[in-house]
Design a protein around this motif. Structure first.
Motif, PDB file in Angstrom:
ATOM      1  N   LYS A   1       0.840  -1.202   0.000  1.00 22.99           N
ATOM      2  CA  LYS A   1       0.000   0.000   0.000  1.00 22.99           C
ATOM      3  C   LYS A   1       0.879   1.258   0.000  1.00 22.99           C
ATOM      4  O   LYS A   1       0.646   2.184  -0.775  1.00 22.99           O
ATOM      5  CB  LYS A   1      -0.926  -0.015   1.224  1.00 22.99           C
ATOM      6  CG  LYS A   1      -1.824   1.207   1.293  1.00 22.99           C
ATOM      7  CD  LYS A   1      -3.092   0.929   2.043  1.00 22.99           C
ATOM      8  CE  LYS A   1      -3.921   2.205   2.141  1.00 22.99           C
ATOM      9  NZ  LYS A   1      -5.337   1.944   2.309  1.00 22.99           N
ATOM     10  N   ALA A   2       1.899   1.261   0.871  1.00 23.31           N
ATOM     11  CA  ALA A   2       2.773   2.439   0.957  1.00 23.31           C
ATOM     12  C   ALA A   2       3.484   2.682  -0.371  1.00 23.31           C
ATOM     13  O   ALA A   2       3.620   3.828  -0.825  1.00 23.31           O
ATOM     14  CB  ALA A   2       3.795   2.250   2.074  1.00 23.31           C
TER      15      ALA A   2
ATOM     16  N   ILE B   1       1.100   4.202  -2.871  1.00 23.59           N
ATOM     17  CA  ILE B   1       0.862   5.619  -2.541  1.00 23.59           C
ATOM     18  C   ILE B   1       2.041   6.456  -3.040  1.00 23.59           C
ATOM     19  O   ILE B   1       1.861   7.529  -3.628  1.00 23.59           O
ATOM     20  CB  ILE B   1       0.676   5.788  -1.010  1.00 23.59           C
ATOM     21  CG1 ILE B   1      -0.640   5.154  -0.555  1.00 23.59           C
ATOM     22  CG2 ILE B   1       0.703   7.262  -0.617  1.00 23.59           C
ATOM     23  CD1 ILE B   1      -0.808   5.091   0.967  1.00 23.59           C
ATOM     24  N   GLU B   2       3.258   5.937  -2.831  1.00 28.24           N
ATOM     25  CA  GLU B   2       4.450   6.692  -3.238  1.00 28.24           C
ATOM     26  C   GLU B   2       4.510   6.867  -4.755  1.00 28.24           C
ATOM     27  O   GLU B   2       4.819   7.952  -5.257  1.00 28.24           O
ATOM     28  CB  GLU B   2       5.703   5.979  -2.728  1.00 28.24           C
ATOM     29  CG  GLU B   2       6.976   6.781  -2.972  1.00 28.24           C
ATOM     30  CD  GLU B   2       8.156   6.267  -2.156  1.00 28.24           C
ATOM     31  OE1 GLU B   2       7.934   5.677  -1.084  1.00 28.24           O
ATOM     32  OE2 GLU B   2       9.291   6.445  -2.616  1.00 28.24           O
TER      33      GLU B   2
ATOM     34  N   GLN C   1       1.947   9.375  -5.790  1.00 20.35           N
ATOM     35  CA  GLN C   1       2.439  10.707  -5.391  1.00 20.35           C
ATOM     36  C   GLN C   1       3.510  11.200  -6.372  1.00 20.35           C
ATOM     37  O   GLN C   1       3.591  12.390  -6.674  1.00 20.35           O
ATOM     38  CB  GLN C   1       3.033  10.561  -3.999  1.00 20.35           C
ATOM     39  CG  GLN C   1       3.498  11.813  -3.333  1.00 20.35           C
ATOM     40  CD  GLN C   1       4.302  11.453  -2.068  1.00 20.35           C
ATOM     41  OE1 GLN C   1       4.132  10.388  -1.493  1.00 20.35           O
ATOM     42  NE2 GLN C   1       5.168  12.342  -1.662  1.00 20.35           N
TER      43      GLN C   1
END
Lengths: 338, 419
Positions: free
Chosen positions: B116-117, B120-121, B124
């Motif tokens: 998930k992280a 997201i990165e 972004q």
């Protein structure tokens, strides 16, 4: 002074949680997610502390309650229009159920409490190693039931499309609620009676304390909080598999509790923040970070090794945990009268 | 003294959390100009340094959240390397819609939170396409981020039909996989078995993952449709310690073939168990059995279907050339799964060219209508109903005395309907 200290024992850790969350909100979306994850993990560890810390009985089965809470909240809040086709063997009332976020968290807590009470009735008669092994058996049984009984869950598949509602506010407030209940319990007459059984079961029994009943109360409360934390966990990721709430989480959360100090809520919180924060930091180091003029870059895959070494060093140098199993002390030293 | 140490501890923990919260700035991603420099570092980018695509054109970023160091890396890493080789070639030929492609990978180590992280990165950082691990269950936290952000989300080798609306509802319309759909793979296995005259079969279903289950279910459906008889069904879960019982049951059955799909420790356990009990019955498996790393010495009468042969006898020159390039890059593939990575890039470039950009819905329209697209191993198709590739020509590989050789190349007539 005593009353002020009692307030401080809850207020101090709460201020730390709020500070961590406040700093977290100022970071990038990726790091924000990592911080929310740290807060939810801390809620799981504090829920574990409620039973393990107060009773002195090690439980390897608490992640079962996190699991049932997570799956209950996830299944109940995933969109009803997708579940019947994705999980054709699921019981119709579950497949067609769709409730809101807060209701799903309350449901998670309720399911965790009922399950903990039910398994706790026979288990709380055990002590020491027998209790540890029996709670581990509960973990294995729960895992197998959720994984293979497709009428009540997704089976081997991932439960997807759970609304990702555990934002900063919910993660922070959720952890503060868990801490407040944990602290309230340990200050209550039930908490004190249970701690008495931890220190000397025979003396406690001789004083009229029913060990089984006190442990069952703590186990049920702890199960409710673990279920609630499981609800926060599933709403953080937006999905869940049985493997995510099994052995890894069991041993990591127990390690956090031991590293922080098993005998206090402050220890549970510090252990969780320390290990989970360190883990998040090492993840960033593996990606490579610029610190001033230098670039720090850990080889991929060294995170777990580093964590293991650090935990080992902490346990060797501070066997009672980072906090020594004590609550946070009053920051201003009083001058002793001679 | 004790109080001071506790205060120090408090400050230390807070500092650690603050540091983890972004006290450090993530280093710039490494940019490579050739796939030959690809490593398993957390972040690598290929933008095709010798590209003829306009230098000023903004790269189209494909953000990969994949495993490069844990147990999914044998699947993810070769697919990622093949993708980067194809990206270099596409960039050298002018890019997609006049823009170079860039591939940036984050190593998740099969940790749900890091999936998930990582997603997201990437989002972004402006990724237009999200690329995920070869298992839909591990990848779900990342996939959902991609779908919520409205960007096309692809996997190089997820082998179930779950990468799309069947798992993710309407949002899943922009999710696709370039792996072989288990329903198609199992059907090809059944059709090959019937062609060999094996009319009595036993099936062994490993319930560990959905892919294993679906392959065997598809075999059963197609096999019975073609007149074959399933005389024995065995079920187990990988690692549950019952593999010896399953092997005994299969070895003692009066059958022409054993069909199964499994991996990890139970794969050699099952095969060795059946053979050690004196049974030489033909065994047929899916891509899960590809590779030489698990094969017991002197194994005979063992068949499996896969994307491509990595044993030097693949009938496609394009495949052999790609394998040579991967070997030159320092990582010769051990299974044919890398084909999904190459095909994904080839299809994405064609889709971006055709639609003129990276709008996810437009790309999904292109992909849902893709029939017999010329993939590196042969024609492949996707449809609105099936968001995972079907129709790819499978290499049927036979192991004789431990040696692998292609004995047939065949596509399934259609994916089996397993409900």
């Amino acid at each position: 002074m005593r009353r002020r200290l009692a307030v401080w024992h809850l207020l101090g850790p709460s201020l730390l949680v709020v500070a961590v969350a406040a700093v977290g909100t100022t970071t990038s979306p990726t790091i924000q997610f990592q911080v929310r994850s740290v807060l939810v993990t801390a809620a799981i560890v504090v829920s574990l502390y409620v039973f393990v810390g107060n009773s002195g009985v090690i439980s390897f089965g608490h992640v079962s309650f996190v699991a049932v809470g997570a799956f209950a909240a996830g299944i109940a809040s995933a969109p009803a229009e997708v579940k019947p086709s994705t999980f054709p063997k699921m019981l119709p009332f579950l497949a067609n159920l769709e409730i809101g976020n807060v209701e799903s968290l309350l449901l998670a807590a309720l399911v965790g409490a009922i399950y903990a009470f039910w398994v706790g009735i026979p288990l709380m008669r055990l002590s020491g190693l027998s209790a540890g092994i029996a709670t581990f058996a509960v973990l294995i049984i729960t895992h197998n039931v959720i994984r293979n009984w497709e009428a009540i869950g997704p089976g081997a598949k991932t439960l997807a499309l759970v609304p990702p509602t555990t934002g900063f506010l919910q993660a922070t407030v959720g952890l503060l609620i868990v801490m407040a209940i944990a602290y309230g319990y340990q200050r209550s007459r039930w908490g004190r009676r249970l701690r008495a059984t931890r220190e000397d079961p025979l003396a406690a029994q001789a004083s009229g304390i029913e060990v089984h009943r006190e442990r069952l109360i703590a186990f049920t409360l702890s199960g409710a909080l673990a279920g609630f934390a499981g609800g926060l966990f599933v709403h953080l990721l937006g999905s869940i598999t049985t493997e995510q709430v099994f052995l890894d989480l069991t041993f990591v959360t127990l390690a956090m509790l031991v590293v922080g100090g098993i005998g206090s809520m402050w220890g549970a919180l510090i252990g969780a923040l320390f290990i989970a924060g360190l883990n998040a930091f090492l993840v960033e180091l593996e990606k490579g970070v610029v610190l001033g003029a230098r670039e720090l870059d850990l080889p991929s895959g060294t995170r777990l090794l580093t964590l293991g070494v650090i935990m080992f060093v902490v346990l060797v140098t501070r066997p009672e945990g980072l906090t020594g199993g004590r609550e946070l002390s009053w920051p201003i030293r009083r001058r002793r009268r001679v | 003294m004790r109080k001071r140490s506790r205060l120090t501890l408090l400050i230390g923990v807070f500092a650690l959390v603050v540091a983890a919260c972004g006290g450090a700035e993530t280093a710039e991603t490494t940019t490579t100009t050739s796939a030959t420099t690809t490593t398993t570092k957390a972040t690598t980018t290929t933008t095709g340094g010798e590209t003829t695509a306009p230098a000023e054109a903004e790269p189209i970023l494909i953000g990969a959240t994949i495993d490069l160091t844990s147990f999914m890396s044998p699947f993810d890493a070769p697919a990622s390397l093949a993708a980067q080789i194809l990206i270099d070639e596409i960039n050298a030929a002018g890019g997609a819609a006049g823009r170079p492609l860039a591939f940036e990978a984050i190593d998740t180590q099969v940790d749900a939170e890091q999936y998930k992280a990582g997603a997201i990165e990437h989002i972004q950082n402006g990724a237009s396409i999200l690329w995920v691990t070869c298992d839909v269950d591990f990848s779900t936290p990342a996939i959902q981020e991609g779908l919520n952000a409205g960007i096309l989300t692809v996997a190089p080798c997820i082998g179930t039909d779950q990468m799309g609306p069947k798992r993710f509802g309407e949002a899943g319309r922009i999710a696709f996989s370039f792996g072989n759909m288990a329903q198609d793979e199992g059907a090809a296995m059944a059709e090959f078995a019937i062609d060999q005259g094996w009319m009595r079969a036993a099936i062994a279903r490993d319930n560990l993952i959905v892919y294993f289950q679906n392959v065997v279910d598809a075999f059963k459906v197609r096999y019975e449709e073609l007149g074959g008889e399933i005389v024995l069904e065995e079920n187990w879960t990988n690692g549950d310690g019952t593999i010896g019982n399953v092997a005994t049951s299969l070895a003692n059955a009066d059958i022409d073939v054993v069909a199964f799909s499994t991996g990890f420790d139970d794969l050699p356990g099952l095969v060795t168990g059946v053979r050690s009990l004196g049974s030489e019955v033909p065994m047929i498996c899916s891509w899960a059995c590809d590779g030489a790393f698990w094969v017991p010495e002197g194994l005979n009468e063992f068949y499996y279907v896969t994307y491509a042969s990595v044993f030097g006898d693949d009938p496609s020159a394009e495949i052999n050339d790609l394998i040579a390039k991967m070997e030159a890059a320092g990582s010769k593939p051990t299974t044919g799964g890398f084909v999904g990575g190459a095909d994904a890039v080839k299809v994405l470039a064609a889709a971006i060219d055709a639609t003129g950009g990276t709008d996810a819905q437009a790309l999904a329209d292109f992909l849902e209508n893709m029939t017999d697209f010329p993939g590196v191993a042969g024609p492949i198709s996707l449809s609105a109903e099936n968001h995972t590739v079907f129709g790819r020509p499978y290499r049927v590989i036979k192991i004789t005395d431990g040696k692998h050789a292609v004995v047939d190349v065949r596509s399934a007539t259609s994916p089996a309907d397993i409900g």
